[in-house]
Design an enzyme around this catalytic site. Sequence first.
Site, short mmCIF file in Angstrom:
data_model
loop_
_atom_site.label_atom_id
_atom_site.label_comp_id
_atom_site.label_asym_id
_atom_site.label_seq_id
_atom_site.Cartn_x
_atom_site.Cartn_y
_atom_site.Cartn_z
N LYS A 181 -2.39 -12.72 5.89
CA LYS A 181 -1.93 -11.38 5.52
C LYS A 181 -0.89 -10.89 6.53
CE LYS A 181 -6.14 -10.41 2.98
NZ LYS A 181 -7.45 -9.75 2.88
N GLN B 153 -11.17 -6.20 6.41
CA GLN B 153 -11.51 -7.52 5.88
C GLN B 153 -13.02 -7.62 5.66
OE1 GLN B 153 -9.26 -9.72 4.86
NE2 GLN B 153 -10.77 -11.21 4.23
N ASP C 80 -6.30 -2.32 -0.82
CA ASP C 80 -7.18 -3.31 -1.46
C ASP C 80 -7.63 -2.85 -2.86
OD1 ASP C 80 -7.78 -5.80 -0.31
OD2 ASP C 80 -9.03 -4.90 1.24
N1 GUN Z 1 -12.68 -10.71 1.64
C1 GUN Z 1 -12.52 -11.59 0.63
N2 GUN Z 1 -11.55 -11.15 -0.22
C2 GUN Z 1 -11.11 -9.97 0.27
C3 GUN Z 1 -10.12 -9.05 -0.15
O1 GUN Z 1 -9.43 -9.21 -1.17
N3 GUN Z 1 -9.96 -7.95 0.64
C4 GUN Z 1 -10.70 -7.75 1.75
N4 GUN Z 1 -10.47 -6.65 2.45
N5 GUN Z 1 -11.62 -8.58 2.17
C5 GUN Z 1 -11.82 -9.69 1.43
#
Ligand code: GUN
Length: 279
Positions: free
Chosen positions: A52, A96, A119
Amino acid sequence: MTQIIDGKKISTQIKEELKEQVAAYKAQGKEICLAVIQVGNDPASSVYVRNKKNACEYIGIRSLAYELPQETTEAELLSLIAELNDRAEVNGILVQLPLPAQINEEKVLNAISPLKDVDGFHPVNVGALCIGKKGFVSCTPAGVIELLKRSGISISGKECVVVGRSNIVGKPMALLLLRENGTVTVAHSRTEDLKTVTRRADILVVAVGKPRMITADYVKEGAVVIDVGIHRDEKNKLCGDVDYPSVAPHCSAITPVPGGVGPMTIAMLMKNCVESVSV
Ligand code: GUN
């Protein structure tokens, strides 16, 4: 001939488009800034967070990294989120998942300002999607819609079956397909006679989290199959929820794993970040 939907290529196109938009914003003196919070050092989360941050750098989005220790308390995390909610130069906040056991995930996600929730997990954004209002949409299902559109596959009027009902993928996926005028069925682990249901699908989206569960007998001839799963098999090879070798010959189009839905999730996160500048 089966069309293999190239998520890597489509996600690269999207990132190039976003890079141009970000440059245009910069020329107007607007900078985009994403705060990424990781608690603990789960190795899979570290890989996602790194990807990211790299995507942000590539596109020209500033990223602020918060790497908090495993023993961080819920109060400490909530206080950081409150601070980031208040900082005007921060457009997006991403925590996350998963979080350590001492932290209530729902409380944390609800604490992020819906205006910075890139998100798309906050109930306000989920509710907006449900009633067809503007808001941030969960990145993986949004990526699936973009893959279909950019591959020339129309959704309107089609029988769409989503297998899986998670808050992050299955439910928003169903809502997005409905928004595109699909006829949508959501199947899940308690569905009776799953094969009969999945064999109705013109567009089958699989997000069950079980390696290679969907074999050719679940799929109608000529269906479009989208595989959201990602696993490592007994030989440490990546595979999806769909048994690709047996299913692909029967499809009109299919996403591979890796290189299908996976790269789209980050591309759509970047898209949400770019959109966050104008909310
Ligand atoms: N953990 C697994 N997939 C995701 C996601 O799309 N966003 C976040 N914040 N954590 C995750």
